[in-house]
Structures are given as C-alpha cells and as structure tokens.
Design a protein around this motif. Structure first.
Motif, mmCIF file in Angstrom:
data_model
loop_
_atom_site.group_PDB
_atom_site.id
_atom_site.type_symbol
_atom_site.label_atom_id
_atom_site.label_comp_id
_atom_site.label_asym_id
_atom_site.label_seq_id
_atom_site.Cartn_x
_atom_site.Cartn_y
_atom_site.Cartn_z
ATOM 1 N N ALA A 1 41.601 35.614 32.143
ATOM 2 C CA ALA A 1 40.184 35.993 32.096
ATOM 3 C C ALA A 1 39.441 35.379 33.274
ATOM 4 N N GLY A 2 38.412 36.072 33.744
ATOM 5 C CA GLY A 2 37.657 35.627 34.903
ATOM 6 C C GLY A 2 37.155 34.188 34.822
ATOM 7 N N ARG B 1 42.854 38.015 36.276
ATOM 8 C CA ARG B 1 41.667 37.491 35.588
ATOM 9 C C ARG B 1 40.507 38.483 35.635
ATOM 10 N N PRO B 2 40.365 39.321 34.618
ATOM 11 C CA PRO B 2 39.253 40.267 34.582
ATOM 12 C C PRO B 2 38.013 39.660 33.929
ATOM 13 N N PRO B 3 36.825 40.277 34.156
ATOM 14 C CA PRO B 3 35.616 39.912 33.420
ATOM 15 C C PRO B 3 35.560 40.713 32.114
ATOM 16 N N GLY C 1 40.391 33.492 43.545
ATOM 17 C CA GLY C 1 38.958 33.457 43.295
ATOM 18 C C GLY C 1 38.531 34.591 42.387
ATOM 19 N N PHE C 2 37.297 35.039 42.581
ATOM 20 C CA PHE C 2 36.761 36.115 41.754
ATOM 21 C C PHE C 2 35.748 36.910 42.558
ATOM 22 N N PRO C 3 35.748 38.241 42.428
ATOM 23 C CA PRO C 3 34.798 39.066 43.182
ATOM 24 C C PRO C 3 33.344 38.749 42.822
#
Length: 210
Positions: free
Chosen positions: A106-107, A156-158, A175-177
């Motif tokens: 997960a994000g 890792r999705p939101p 990281g994360f977008p």
C-alpha cells in the motif's frame, strides 16, 4: 511465461489472472475456494490450498517464471494475515528455487513524495492512523521480503477503485507519484504483470497511481 497467482479471488488477484491469460501466459491460481475465482481458460490451472503449510504450496510454484500475490488484509480485523501468508509463500518458493515475486502492499507503507501538499499529507496521515494495524502488517510483510532470497517487488497503490483497465498510470521506484490518490485494481494488476521482467523494480517498493 508460467505464473502462479496467490489471492486470486481478490479484486487485484482476479485481474492478474484474467490479464495474464489474455496475454497468453500459463497461470496457476491458488485459492481457498475455487468457486470464488470466476475466471476460466485453457491455460488456467486452479489449485485449492489454505496457505498454512509451505510444503503444500511447493508444487504450485515449482518451475514457475514468477509468482504474483494479492494476499493481504481486507479490513482491520484481518491485520497480520499478509505477513503470515506471505511467509508461507516465501518458504515454498525458496524450497523450489523460484526467485521472482511481486506482491501488493500500500502507498502509505513507503515514503511520501517530498513535494506533497498539505491536503495529501493530511489525508495520508489520517488514513495511516485509521488503518494503523493494516499498515503495520504490510510493513512486516515487506520486512519478510527483504530478508528472503527472492527477487521481490512490492507494488504500493493508494485508494483502490473498481474501474476498467486503462493501462495509463504513473510509477515511482522507491517512492510514490505526487498527488497519486487513486488507481483501479485492474491497473494495479497491469502494473504487476508489466514489472515481471523489469530489473529496475527488483528488491524495490514501487508506488503506482494515476
């Protein structure tokens, strides 16, 4: 490729199975209840297992090019299940010498974008507080991956949505977008399949979002 999918009756796992079959792969779906899969195909093998014994899973992963897992808690009361079940999968893979593994995390488990605005920081903090036990489980799962001998990737999705596949999303290795707030389960599955041969994602957490 020959793929094994765990958690194949979940929203992301079922999409992984469906899209993999559409792409011409041979798929082994490991499920507790075959009736919940809802996917058929000539190249699909369904294996029933409760995921408590790694010895029972060895045949399901033997000789596979990659293993993809949608295993994880569906609510706060399921916290702990991702670590426990993933540990069983890892033992089976290591016993059979199968190296490539992609899992759903997960994000909020990974780092936030440095330039996130106050709204995104606030929402991230709120969600992390509400789902504290779930994210603790996913962090422990990722720690198990790091200690394993597998070539793992943690996707890792939101917030997840039940929407059609688009194939258009952003990824961030390690990281994360920025302002990545949503993504469809179908696109998470698409991202996982596209990362199988991507060496840049090996032993990395990858944020994925619209």
């Amino acid at each position: 490729m020959k793929l094994t999918v765990f958690g194949a009756t979940g929203g992301i796992g079922r999409e992984v199975v469906r899209q993999a079959l559409d792409a011409g792969h041979e798929v082994t779906a490991v499920v507790r209840d075959p009736a919940g899969l809802g996917v058929t195909g000539d190249r699909l093998q369904v294996v029933r297992a409760d995921l408590t014994d790694s010895e029972d899973l060895r045949a399901a992963v033997r000789g596979r090019d990659a293993v993809l897992s949608g295993l994880g808690p569906r609510s706060r009361k399921d916290a702990g299940i991702a670590t426990r079940l993933t540990r069983t999968v890892l033992r089976a893979m290591e016993a059979e010498g199968v190296r490539r593994l992609l899992v759903v995390s997960a994000g909020p488990v990974g780092p936030a974008p440095e330039d996130d605005g106050p709204l995104d920081r606030g929402m991230r903090g709120l969600v992390s507080a509400i789902l504290k036990d779930v994210y603790a489980d996913l962090r422990a799962m990722e720690a198990e991956l790091s200690r394993s001998s597998t070539d793992w990737t943690s996707v890792r999705p939101p917030r997840l949505q039940d929407k059609p596949l688009t194939g258009r999303y952003r990824t961030a290795v390690g990281g994360f977008p920025r302002r990545g707030r949503f993504i469809a389960r179908a696109d998470v599955a698409h991202a996982m399949l596209s990362m199988i041969d991507d060496e840049g994602t090996v032993k990395q957490g990858v944020g994925v979002a619209y």
